[in-house]
Design a protein around this motif. Sequence first.
Motif: not given
Length: 132
Positions: A8-9, A15-19, A65-71, A84-90
């Motif tokens: 999930g992005l 900020s941008t997080a890749k989850v 959960i592994n997260v890469v977050v920037k900005g 990102g967590i919400v989108r991945a859970l969906i």
Amino acid sequence: MDKKSFYGLGRRKSSTAKVYLYQSKDKGKITINHRNPSDYFPNKLVIQDMEQPLELTKLKDNFDINVVVKGGGFTGQAGAIRLGIVRALIKFNPDLKKLLKTKKLTTRDKRAKERKKFGLYGARRAPQFTKR
């Protein structure tokens, strides 16, 4: 890879997080940029805000959960991680969307810093008016 993963992005402010959610038998380990959330974020309230969708769906212990977050700052980063967590859970279970939508967690918060305009000191702060 025997673990099933979901991606999930999330974005918030700048900020941008890749989850990445991985189904596991561990007790829900969360890593943010290869660090623990308590080491990464200075505030426990920010961590609670980030983990809200997991606690709401009662799936906190089911995923690593592994997260890469920037900005951005830590508040914006936590909001991006939450989305990102919400989108991945969906993606994991589309039936969760209704529950998450009732708590307004599925929509991106589009508020961002307003740009500075010429002739002003900031976005809206005007020079002081002098009558004479």
